[in-house]
Write a protein that holds these residues in place. Sequence first.
Motif, PDB file in Angstrom:
ATOM      1  N   PHE A  34     -34.189  31.526 -33.716  1.00  0.00           N
ATOM      2  CA  PHE A  34     -34.974  31.269 -34.919  1.00  0.00           C
ATOM      3  C   PHE A  34     -34.418  30.072 -35.681  1.00  0.00           C
ATOM      4  N   GLU A  35     -33.111  30.038 -35.871  1.00  0.00           N
ATOM      5  CA  GLU A  35     -32.498  28.960 -36.648  1.00  0.00           C
ATOM      6  C   GLU A  35     -32.545  27.622 -35.920  1.00  0.00           C
ATOM      7  N   MET A  36     -32.455  27.639 -34.600  1.00  0.00           N
ATOM      8  CA  MET A  36     -32.500  26.385 -33.858  1.00  0.00           C
ATOM      9  C   MET A  36     -33.910  25.830 -33.759  1.00  0.00           C
ATOM     10  N   PRO A  46     -29.658  15.942 -33.657  1.00  0.00           N
ATOM     11  CA  PRO A  46     -29.018  16.224 -32.360  1.00  0.00           C
ATOM     12  C   PRO A  46     -28.778  17.727 -32.159  1.00  0.00           C
ATOM     13  N   ALA A  47     -28.837  18.141 -30.917  1.00  0.00           N
ATOM     14  CA  ALA A  47     -28.711  19.567 -30.582  1.00  0.00           C
ATOM     15  C   ALA A  47     -27.370  20.144 -31.019  1.00  0.00           C
ATOM     16  N   SER A  48     -26.303  19.354 -30.919  1.00  0.00           N
ATOM     17  CA  SER A  48     -24.992  19.889 -31.298  1.00  0.00           C
ATOM     18  C   SER A  48     -24.947  20.241 -32.785  1.00  0.00           C
ATOM     19  N   LEU A  49     -25.608  19.469 -33.630  1.00  0.00           N
ATOM     20  CA  LEU A  49     -25.661  19.790 -35.059  1.00  0.00           C
ATOM     21  C   LEU A  49     -26.536  21.005 -35.321  1.00  0.00           C
ATOM     22  N   ARG A  50     -27.623  21.126 -34.564  1.00  0.00           N
ATOM     23  CA  ARG A  50     -28.485  22.304 -34.733  1.00  0.00           C
ATOM     24  C   ARG A  50     -27.749  23.570 -34.334  1.00  0.00           C
ATOM     25  N   VAL A  51     -26.920  23.499 -33.277  1.00  0.00           N
ATOM     26  CA  VAL A  51     -26.147  24.666 -32.851  1.00  0.00           C
ATOM     27  C   VAL A  51     -25.172  25.060 -33.941  1.00  0.00           C
ATOM     28  N   ARG A  52     -24.452  24.093 -34.480  1.00  0.00           N
ATOM     29  CA  ARG A  52     -23.484  24.391 -35.549  1.00  0.00           C
ATOM     30  C   ARG A  52     -24.161  24.957 -36.782  1.00  0.00           C
ATOM     31  N   ASP A  53     -25.287  24.370 -37.182  1.00  0.00           N
ATOM     32  CA  ASP A  53     -26.021  24.891 -38.345  1.00  0.00           C
ATOM     33  C   ASP A  53     -26.513  26.310 -38.092  1.00  0.00           C
ATOM     34  N   ALA A  54     -27.031  26.550 -36.884  1.00  0.00           N
ATOM     35  CA  ALA A  54     -27.522  27.884 -36.544  1.00  0.00           C
ATOM     36  C   ALA A  54     -26.379  28.894 -36.556  1.00  0.00           C
ATOM     37  N   GLY A  78     -11.070  30.525 -29.815  1.00  0.00           N
ATOM     38  CA  GLY A  78     -10.840  31.929 -30.116  1.00  0.00           C
ATOM     39  C   GLY A  78     -12.076  32.795 -30.202  1.00  0.00           C
ATOM     40  N   ILE A  79     -13.224  32.346 -29.681  1.00  0.00           N
ATOM     41  CA  ILE A  79     -14.403  33.212 -29.696  1.00  0.00           C
ATOM     42  C   ILE A  79     -14.353  34.156 -28.506  1.00  0.00           C
ATOM     43  N   SER A  80     -15.134  35.215 -28.591  1.00  0.00           N
ATOM     44  CA  SER A  80     -15.157  36.184 -27.499  1.00  0.00           C
ATOM     45  C   SER A  80     -16.067  35.696 -26.373  1.00  0.00           C
ATOM     46  N   PRO A  81     -15.836  36.181 -25.160  1.00  0.00           N
ATOM     47  CA  PRO A  81     -16.711  35.811 -24.043  1.00  0.00           C
ATOM     48  C   PRO A  81     -18.166  36.217 -24.280  1.00  0.00           C
ATOM     49  N   SER A  82     -18.376  37.316 -24.985  1.00  0.00           N
ATOM     50  CA  SER A  82     -19.747  37.766 -25.260  1.00  0.00           C
ATOM     51  C   SER A  82     -20.470  36.785 -26.165  1.00  0.00           C
ATOM     52  N   THR A  83     -19.783  36.317 -27.197  1.00  0.00           N
ATOM     53  CA  THR A  83     -20.394  35.353 -28.114  1.00  0.00           C
ATOM     54  C   THR A  83     -20.700  34.059 -27.377  1.00  0.00           C
ATOM     55  N   LYS A  84     -19.764  33.612 -26.564  1.00  0.00           N
ATOM     56  CA  LYS A  84     -19.987  32.384 -25.798  1.00  0.00           C
ATOM     57  C   LYS A  84     -21.185  32.530 -24.862  1.00  0.00           C
ATOM     58  N   GLU A  85     -21.296  33.680 -24.228  1.00  0.00           N
ATOM     59  CA  GLU A  85     -22.411  33.936 -23.309  1.00  0.00           C
ATOM     60  C   GLU A  85     -23.753  33.859 -24.036  1.00  0.00           C
ATOM     61  N   VAL A  86     -23.829  34.464 -25.216  1.00  0.00           N
ATOM     62  CA  VAL A  86     -25.075  34.442 -25.995  1.00  0.00           C
ATOM     63  C   VAL A  86     -25.415  33.018 -26.406  1.00  0.00           C
ATOM     64  N   ILE A  87     -24.427  32.283 -26.910  1.00  0.00           N
ATOM     65  CA  ILE A  87     -24.670  30.912 -27.372  1.00  0.00           C
ATOM     66  C   ILE A  87     -25.142  30.043 -26.214  1.00  0.00           C
ATOM     67  N   GLY A  96     -31.570  22.043 -24.920  1.00  0.00           N
ATOM     68  CA  GLY A  96     -30.695  21.123 -25.627  1.00  0.00           C
ATOM     69  C   GLY A  96     -29.853  20.269 -24.696  1.00  0.00           C
ATOM     70  N   GLY A  97     -29.718  20.679 -23.450  1.00  0.00           N
ATOM     71  CA  GLY A  97     -28.946  19.918 -22.500  1.00  0.00           C
ATOM     72  C   GLY A  97     -27.448  19.970 -22.743  1.00  0.00           C
ATOM     73  N   ILE A  98     -27.000  20.924 -23.533  1.00  0.00           N
ATOM     74  CA  ILE A  98     -25.574  21.051 -23.817  1.00  0.00           C
ATOM     75  C   ILE A  98     -25.037  22.134 -22.912  1.00  0.00           C
ATOM     76  N   SER A  99     -24.103  21.758 -22.069  1.00  0.00           N
ATOM     77  CA  SER A  99     -23.577  22.773 -21.154  1.00  0.00           C
ATOM     78  C   SER A  99     -22.193  23.261 -21.550  1.00  0.00           C
ATOM     79  N   ASN A 100     -21.432  22.441 -22.253  1.00  0.00           N
ATOM     80  CA  ASN A 100     -20.063  22.863 -22.586  1.00  0.00           C
ATOM     81  C   ASN A 100     -19.722  22.405 -23.997  1.00  0.00           C
ATOM     82  N   VAL A 101     -20.283  23.060 -24.974  1.00  0.00           N
ATOM     83  CA  VAL A 101     -20.045  22.724 -26.373  1.00  0.00           C
ATOM     84  C   VAL A 101     -18.927  23.585 -26.902  1.00  0.00           C
ATOM     85  N   ARG A 102     -18.015  22.987 -27.665  1.00  0.00           N
ATOM     86  CA  ARG A 102     -16.982  23.787 -28.347  1.00  0.00           C
ATOM     87  C   ARG A 102     -17.583  24.278 -29.632  1.00  0.00           C
TER      88      ARG A 102
END
Length: 103
Positions: A34-36, A46-54, A78-87, A96-102
């Motif tokens: 929804f936020e993205m 840019p997609a990276s800013l939308r991810v951070r804002d979301a 320090g995020i959990s694997p579950s959170t990373k998987e969802v993101i 967004g074409g982002i495959s490995n965003v910190r």
Amino acid sequence: MLVRVALISVALASGAQAAAFDDLKGHLASCLRFEMAGSPAQRGVPASLRVRDALDRCSDDVARLERADGRRLRSDGGISPSTKEVIQGVVSRSGGGISNVRY
């Protein structure tokens, strides 16, 4: 008989915990989608800013999922694997074409 009751109650309890965990992941994914999607003015950002804002706007859902999953990945701040998987699932579906965003 008592052993059967104990086994059934353990099986039901673990199933309920798994369902609740999946619900947390689903809530976070819905919030991020929804936020993205954002307003038309945000679509040129840019997609990276939308991810951070979301992630900032969905911080309550992120915190709930982080508390539910005690594992942490040092390589991703320090995020959990579950959170990373969802993101990653939300970002890859949004095109967004982002495959490995910190995060």
